[in-house]
Design an enzyme around this catalytic site. Structure first.
Site, mmCIF file in Angstrom:
data_model
loop_
_atom_site.group_PDB
_atom_site.id
_atom_site.type_symbol
_atom_site.label_atom_id
_atom_site.label_comp_id
_atom_site.label_asym_id
_atom_site.label_seq_id
_atom_site.Cartn_x
_atom_site.Cartn_y
_atom_site.Cartn_z
ATOM 1 N NE ARG A 2 17.741 -28.346 -14.290
ATOM 2 C CZ ARG A 2 18.613 -29.356 -12.950
ATOM 3 N NH1 ARG A 2 18.534 -29.206 -12.083
ATOM 4 N NH2 ARG A 2 18.536 -30.342 -14.113
ATOM 5 N NE ARG A 6 12.007 -27.389 -5.932
ATOM 6 C CZ ARG A 6 10.636 -27.629 -5.928
ATOM 7 N NH1 ARG A 6 10.626 -26.185 -5.458
ATOM 8 N NH2 ARG A 6 10.016 -28.483 -5.725
ATOM 9 N NE ARG A 15 7.338 -28.600 -9.124
ATOM 10 C CZ ARG A 15 6.285 -29.485 -8.562
ATOM 11 N NH1 ARG A 15 4.930 -29.150 -8.908
ATOM 12 N NH2 ARG A 15 6.851 -30.743 -7.924
ATOM 13 C CG ASP A 52 13.298 -32.865 -16.433
ATOM 14 O OD1 ASP A 52 13.872 -32.396 -15.950
ATOM 15 O OD2 ASP A 52 13.551 -34.474 -17.126
ATOM 16 C CE1 TYR A 128 18.527 -38.322 -14.057
ATOM 17 C CE2 TYR A 128 19.487 -38.532 -15.728
ATOM 18 C CZ TYR A 128 18.991 -38.086 -14.888
ATOM 19 O OH TYR A 128 20.078 -36.968 -14.517
#
Ligand code: 1CP
Length: 322
Positions: A2, A6, A15, A52, A128
């Site tokens: 990552r 953010r 974003r 992702d 997931y």
């Protein structure tokens, strides 16, 4: 891990230009820019594709979206009948923007910066898909694997097939290294980790190495604990990514020399900064640095990480390397 995200103001601005996170990942112009931001700012040795692991369920025809502050939401697949309705027929169409991002990134990066492509491991992506998002106890996915191993194997096999295509196409577009994220290795029951974890990953790596024999593969079996040695010995990966829980002495004794190691600075040490950060980084270099090592975090950069701490860490590792 990552390295885009953010904690960087330029990432937050970028974003804001896309509607949803999946659209962000599937818009090459934005994904290229997100991948390049940490390279420009910190001068890192490796750039990881911005994407992702959940582009795979999307490519198989499932609804995937990311709720702000809540994480991913995936249309759930709970049984063999639902798995049987998934197909790879639209996969190339849906993943083409990711491959396009890789090609554009390769052209944009300085030649000395390695371009890393990636995907989730079949088990981790399956968690997931079956849970419908993140989970605490993984009861639905483990329950299905116990109840109906033949049906669950169909889902895992489909994921091996789809992920092999995705990784091979990334190499063909210019990725020089591949990383496979088995982020939920720690959720595999001890007696089942081979069947649903190591074996599918080994098949995936074999499929990649058959098409592209020279491409190095990094495997990150997060939370594997005492089975780390088995993942290293049996998966066919060239590099094993260590999570923050792996003791350095144990890794040096058991894994170093058998495979290249990557890791494993605690992202919280990066948030803490200062002398604590220096000491944690130096310990890793000290214990693992005499053998081939890809210095990295043990998990993703946290959103509240001060970027000056990353500057400090990069400078420390560069000084050590000389
Ligand atoms: O804008 C945002 O805040 C969205 C947060 C975010 C980001 C920045 C998500 C949603 N994904 C990403 C990018 C991402 N994801 C990358 C980009 C490249 C880089 O490292 O800079 C990579 C490699 C991933 C891989 C990924 N996604 C993993 C494996 C790595 C890991 O963290 O263990 C996993 C498990 C995911 C699922 C996912 N996507 C996003 C979130 C918040 C999550 C995790 C949810 C959970 O904890 O279950």
């Amino acid at each position: 891990m990552r390295q885009a995200g953010r904690y960087l103001p330029e990432y937050r601005a970028l974003r804001a230009r896309a509607d949803g996170f999946l659209e962000f990942c599937l818009t090459p112009e934005l994904a290229v820019e997100a991948s390049l931001q940490p390279i420009r700012r910190f001068g890192l040795d490796g750039a990881i594709l911005f994407s992702d692991i959940l582009v795979i369920p999307h490519a198989l025809g499932l609804g995937v979206h990311f709720e702000d502050g809540q994480g991913p939401v995936v249309e759930p697949v709970r049984d063999a009948a639902a798995a049987g309705r998934l197909s790879t027929s639209a996969l190339a169409h849906r993943l083409r923007p990711v491959w396009e991002t890789v090609a554009r990134l390769k052209a944009a990066l300085p030649p000395e910066v390695a371009l890393i492509g990636f995907a989730g491991a079949p088990w981790t992506v399956a968690t997931y898909m079956v849970e419908g998002g993140s989970s605490r106890d993984f009861a639905a996915v483990r329950g299905w694997a116990y109840r109906d191993p033949v049906g669950f194997a169909q889902l895992i096999d489909l994921l091996v097939e789809a992920t092999a295509i995705h990784l091979n196409r990334q190499v063909e577009a210019g990725a020089q290294v591949l990383q496979i994220f088995e982020s939920w290795a720690g959720a595999l029951p001890g007696e089942e980790f081979r069947r649903w974890g190591v074996e599918p990953v080994a098949r995936l790596i074999a499929a990649v190495k058959t098409a592209h024999p020279g491409v190095p593969v990094i495997l990150f079996p997060r939370g594997a604990g005492t089975t780390y040695a088995d993942w290293a010995a049996e998966s066919g990966a060239d590099v094993i990514g260590l999570d923050c829980g792996v003791p350095l002495e144990w890794a040096a004794r058991t894994l170093a020399g058998r495979c290249i190691l990557q890791g494993n600075l605690d992202p919280v040490a990066l948030v803490a900064g200062g002398a604590a950060l220096d000491a944690a980084a130096e310990r890793i270099l000290d214990r693992l640095g005499s053998k081939p090592l890809v210095f990295n975090l043990g998990h993703g950069v946290l959103p509240h990480t001060p970027s000056e701490h990353v500057d400090r860490l990069v400078a420390l590792v560069r000084r050590w390397r000389g």
